[in-house]
Scaffold this active site. Structure first.
Site, short mmCIF file in Angstrom:
data_model
loop_
_atom_site.label_atom_id
_atom_site.label_comp_id
_atom_site.label_asym_id
_atom_site.label_seq_id
_atom_site.Cartn_x
_atom_site.Cartn_y
_atom_site.Cartn_z
N HIS A 1 0.88 -1.17 0.00
CA HIS A 1 0.00 0.00 0.00
C HIS A 1 0.92 1.23 0.00
O HIS A 1 1.71 1.41 0.93
CB HIS A 1 -0.92 -0.01 1.22
CG HIS A 1 -1.97 -1.07 1.15
ND1 HIS A 1 -2.40 -1.77 2.25
CD2 HIS A 1 -2.67 -1.56 0.09
CE1 HIS A 1 -3.34 -2.65 1.88
NE2 HIS A 1 -3.50 -2.53 0.57
N GLU B 1 1.51 3.36 3.09
CA GLU B 1 1.98 2.68 4.31
C GLU B 1 3.49 2.52 4.14
O GLU B 1 3.96 1.55 3.56
CB GLU B 1 1.25 1.36 4.50
CG GLU B 1 -0.25 1.57 4.73
CD GLU B 1 -1.08 0.29 4.73
OE1 GLU B 1 -0.49 -0.81 4.83
OE2 GLU B 1 -2.32 0.39 4.62
N HIS C 1 3.06 -3.81 6.38
CA HIS C 1 2.00 -2.82 6.22
C HIS C 1 2.04 -1.81 7.37
O HIS C 1 2.91 -1.87 8.23
CB HIS C 1 0.63 -3.51 6.19
CG HIS C 1 0.33 -4.23 4.92
ND1 HIS C 1 -0.69 -3.88 4.07
CD2 HIS C 1 0.93 -5.29 4.34
CE1 HIS C 1 -0.71 -4.69 3.03
NE2 HIS C 1 0.27 -5.57 3.16
N GLU D 1 1.62 -5.58 10.48
CA GLU D 1 1.15 -4.20 10.62
C GLU D 1 2.07 -3.56 11.65
O GLU D 1 2.13 -4.00 12.79
CB GLU D 1 -0.30 -4.17 11.09
CG GLU D 1 -1.28 -4.88 10.16
CD GLU D 1 -1.68 -4.03 8.95
OE1 GLU D 1 -1.26 -2.86 8.90
OE2 GLU D 1 -2.40 -4.53 8.08
#
EC number: 3.4.17.3
Length: 442
Positions: A83, A86, A213, A303
């Site tokens: 992404h 990110e 991410h 994440e």
């Protein structure tokens, strides 16, 4: 104001004179080639393709023999910035590349051993076009989705072929459990960046991977897609056959990370800093599920920051918080069992199927006949089979340390067995059994 931001918070000098800064595309390319120049004998840079706007998707490889797959040496990958907005993963992987080079040159035994025993592939940015959109706004002004997709505004983590649907269908009939086929027209359905990653996976026998991410702090493991999508608004745990192993992989990162394992982060609570993907929220056509269902690769999604585009002033703290975890997770590729699959004349057999009793997910041997099966400590019954050969079964005990080597020598199916099978309907051996016919994916 923007000029003031660009000059003030775009870079911060940290420990040992290392520069903690955000890297635009040209800066990132320069940083990667600088590492390759500093450590030419253990690195290689290659491109797996181009983005929509023509930017190279560069990979930096670390190995004691760059460019060569050595039998019994596992292949590992880190993928960042899928992404575009990110960005922490991108910066951490640039920093990690510099760290590996520096520590190898300094004689760090742990890093030297990793580079000698592993082929490491680092893709800092899978979505360089999206990053440029996000970076033009900068940290202070970045929206939650600005630059998330590629240049065509497609979310690349919803762009892989959906192999979960095929698996969930086969599970009901005890059918195929690995290496599911791609749809006939898959190339027309995916973006250039997605296609590049799929072809990358076809060319390298990756065993373990992580996809970096931002927007939360948690280690997320498969499956991302729920088995029962009829229950609207309700999250349901969707376990892989390797659920216990995936939990262990996720914990290896969260506990080596300075604060991920503490459970409360960014206003969210994740026990031990890990979560099953579908238990959090269901997601179709994601990259981590695709890795597990299409290849021998086990991938989790990391994440790593509450803020998708943290200011440069936060990068040093983030690097120090993730450094040990990035090394520890990489080391997990050396657990379980590995070995060679040979015929009676010691010729390697590629694409042999390695099955572990009690775990309904098989892996296959690579082109050199070597296989790798990640496993938790325990005792396992392992069967290897290949068309035209009699299956071979061994029992092995796996400990907590490095992978146990277990080699297999397969014997050809006797010719009379084939004759009996063809002419009298008799079954001479397990491998002489005709393969089951599965309905097509469409």
């Amino acid at each position: 104001w923007k000029n003031r931001w660009n000059s003030m918070s775009w870079c911060v000098i940290g420990v040992r004179g290392v520069e903690f800064r955000h890297h635009r595309y040209e800066d990132m390319v320069r940083a990667l080639f600088s590492v390759q120049n500093e450590c030419p004998y253990i690195t290689r840079i290659y491109s797996i393709g181009r983005s929509v706007e023509g930017r190279h998707l560069y990979v930096l490889e670390f190995s004691d023999n760059p460019g060569i797959h050595e039998a019994l040496e596992p292949e590992f990958k880190y993928v960042g910035n899928m992404h575009g907005n990110e960005v922490l993963g991108r910066e951490l992987l640039i920093q990690f590349s510099q760290f590996l080079c520096e520590e190898y040159r300094a004689g760090n035994h742990r890093i030297t051993q990793l580079i000698h025993d592993t082929r490491i592939h680092i893709l800092p940015s899978m979505n360089p076009d999206g990053y440029e959109v996000a970076a033009r706004q900068g940290p202070e002004f970045n929206g939650y989705v600005t630059g998330r997709g590629n240049a065509k505004d497609v979310d690349l983590n919803r762009n892989f072929p959906d192999l979960n649907a095929l698996l969930y269908y086969y599970e009901k009939s005890n059918g195929k459990n690995h290496h599911f086929p791609l749809p006939d027209n898959w190339e027309e359905q995916v973006e250039p960046e997605t296609m590049a990653v799929i072809k990358w996976m076809q060319n390298y026998n990756f065993i373990l991977s992580a996809n970096l991410h931002g927007g939360a702090v948690v280690a997320n493991y498969p499956f991302d897609k729920s088995r029962d999508l009829r229950i609207r608004g309700k999250t349901t745990y969707s376990a892989t056959p390797d659920d216990k192993l995936f939990k262990k992989l996720a914990k290896s990162y969260s506990y080596a990370h300075s604060w991920m394992h503490k459970s409360w982060n960014c206003g969210d609570y994740f026990e031990e800093g890990i979560t099953n993907g579908a238990s959090w929220y269901s997601l179709s056509k994601g990259m981590q599920d695709f890795n597990y269902l299409y290849s021998n690769c086990f991938e989790i999604t990391l994440e790593l920051s509450c803020d998708k585009f943290p200011p440069a002033s936060a990068l040093q703290r983030e690097w120090l918080g993730n450094r040990e975890a990035l090394v520890t997770y990489l080391e997990q590729v050396h657990h379980g069992i590995k070995g060679m699959v040979y015929d009676e004349n010691s010729n390697p057999i590629d694409n042999a199927v390695i099955s572990v009793s009690g775990i309904n997910h098989d892996v296959t041997s690579g082109v050199d006949g070597d296989y790798f099966r990640l496993l938790l400590p325990g005792t396992y019954t392992v069967t290897v089979s290949a068309p035209g050969y009699q299956p071979s079964t061994s029992t092995v005990t796996v400990g907590p340390a490095e992978a146990v080597q277990l080699h297999f020598y397969l014997k050809l199916v006797p010719k009379e067995t084939n004759f009996n099978k063809n002419h009298h309907g008799k079954r001479g051996s397990l491998s002489a059994k005709p393969p089951p016919v599965y309905p097509g994916p469409r």
